[in-house]
Design a protein around this motif. Structure first.
Motif, mmCIF file in Angstrom:
data_model
loop_
_atom_site.group_PDB
_atom_site.id
_atom_site.type_symbol
_atom_site.label_atom_id
_atom_site.label_comp_id
_atom_site.label_asym_id
_atom_site.label_seq_id
_atom_site.Cartn_x
_atom_site.Cartn_y
_atom_site.Cartn_z
ATOM 1 N N UNK A 46 0.831 -1.201 0.000
ATOM 2 C CA UNK A 46 0.000 0.000 0.000
ATOM 3 C C UNK A 46 0.873 1.262 0.000
ATOM 4 N N UNK A 47 0.594 2.177 -0.870
ATOM 5 C CA UNK A 47 1.256 3.482 -1.017
ATOM 6 C C UNK A 47 2.654 3.435 -1.631
ATOM 7 N N UNK A 48 3.206 2.262 -1.888
ATOM 8 C CA UNK A 48 4.543 2.202 -2.473
ATOM 9 C C UNK A 48 4.561 2.811 -3.874
ATOM 10 N N UNK A 53 6.140 6.994 -7.563
ATOM 11 C CA UNK A 53 5.667 7.922 -8.595
ATOM 12 C C UNK A 53 6.066 9.353 -8.237
ATOM 13 N N UNK A 54 5.878 9.739 -6.987
ATOM 14 C CA UNK A 54 6.272 11.098 -6.558
ATOM 15 C C UNK A 54 7.773 11.294 -6.696
ATOM 16 N N UNK A 91 5.994 16.376 -16.729
ATOM 17 C CA UNK A 91 5.258 15.640 -15.700
ATOM 18 C C UNK A 91 4.385 14.569 -16.345
ATOM 19 N N UNK A 92 3.693 14.943 -17.400
ATOM 20 C CA UNK A 92 2.840 13.979 -18.112
ATOM 21 C C UNK A 92 3.669 12.818 -18.660
ATOM 22 N N UNK A 97 5.525 7.216 -18.329
ATOM 23 C CA UNK A 97 6.624 6.258 -18.197
ATOM 24 C C UNK A 97 6.413 5.393 -16.952
ATOM 25 N N UNK A 98 6.018 6.041 -15.856
ATOM 26 C CA UNK A 98 5.768 5.308 -14.614
ATOM 27 C C UNK A 98 4.678 4.262 -14.819
#
Length: 172
Positions: A46-48, A53-54, A91-92, A97-98
């Motif tokens: 959870x949240x990884x 991403x951030x 950013x997009x 990519x992510x």
């Protein structure tokens, strides 16, 4: 990079340790089989994904902007005024990519490794005849979440920097 590494190691550790703590609590409250069942169905910590991403957006944008400044300075061109145009575009692209690559190449393997380390501690305790509380305590105090957080932060920061450099070079 060291500053980013310290920042993201701390954040990643909190996420990993929350999973480890949850696993230890499950073992204490519901027993060995419940923990095994829970880990068998755990797909992603959870949240990884959110944290990584951030990391990519933050480091990728910082790096892309830095490389762009360096390229522009090296050719002694007038500084272009980027405003928000490049940041929004970058950013997009980083988020795209992510979504395409990093879930399968970062988040899922990290989750699998943490599961493996928890199960390794569980099996060691069972083989050595430890009680549930001792096994749960060993899971909680293990140093693998911090070690993994450091490795993850270093690895993912380098990947994000590389991708940010590539974005800047493509747009310059």
């Amino acid at each position: 990079m060291k500053r980013w590494e310290r920042l993201f190691t701390r954040i990643i550790f909190k996420v990993l340790y929350a999973q480890v703590k949850h696993s230890a609590d499950t073992l204490r409250q519901k027993g060995e089989q419940a923990l095994r069942d829970e880990l068998d169905t755990l797909i992603m910590i959870h949240d990884l994904g959110v944290v990584i991403q951030r990391l990519y957006v933050f480091v990728g944008l910082k790096t892309a902007n830095k490389v762009t400044r360096e390229i522009n300075a090296s050719i002694k061109a007038e500084q272009k005024r980027f405003g928000m145009g490049f940041d929004e575009k970058w950013t997009r692209l980083i988020l795209e990519y992510f979504r395409l690559y990093l879930l399968s190449k970062a988040v899922l393997p990290i989750t699998a490794e943490i599961k493996r380390l928890i199960l390794e501690t569980l099996n060691k305790g069972l083989n050595e005849g430890w009680g549930i509380d001792k096994i749960a305590g060993e899971i909680e105090k293990a140093d693998f979440p911090l070690i993994r957080a450091r490795v993850i932060a270093r690895t993912e920061i380098l990947k994000a920097q590389f991708y940010g450099e590539e974005l800047a070079k493509q747009d310059t």
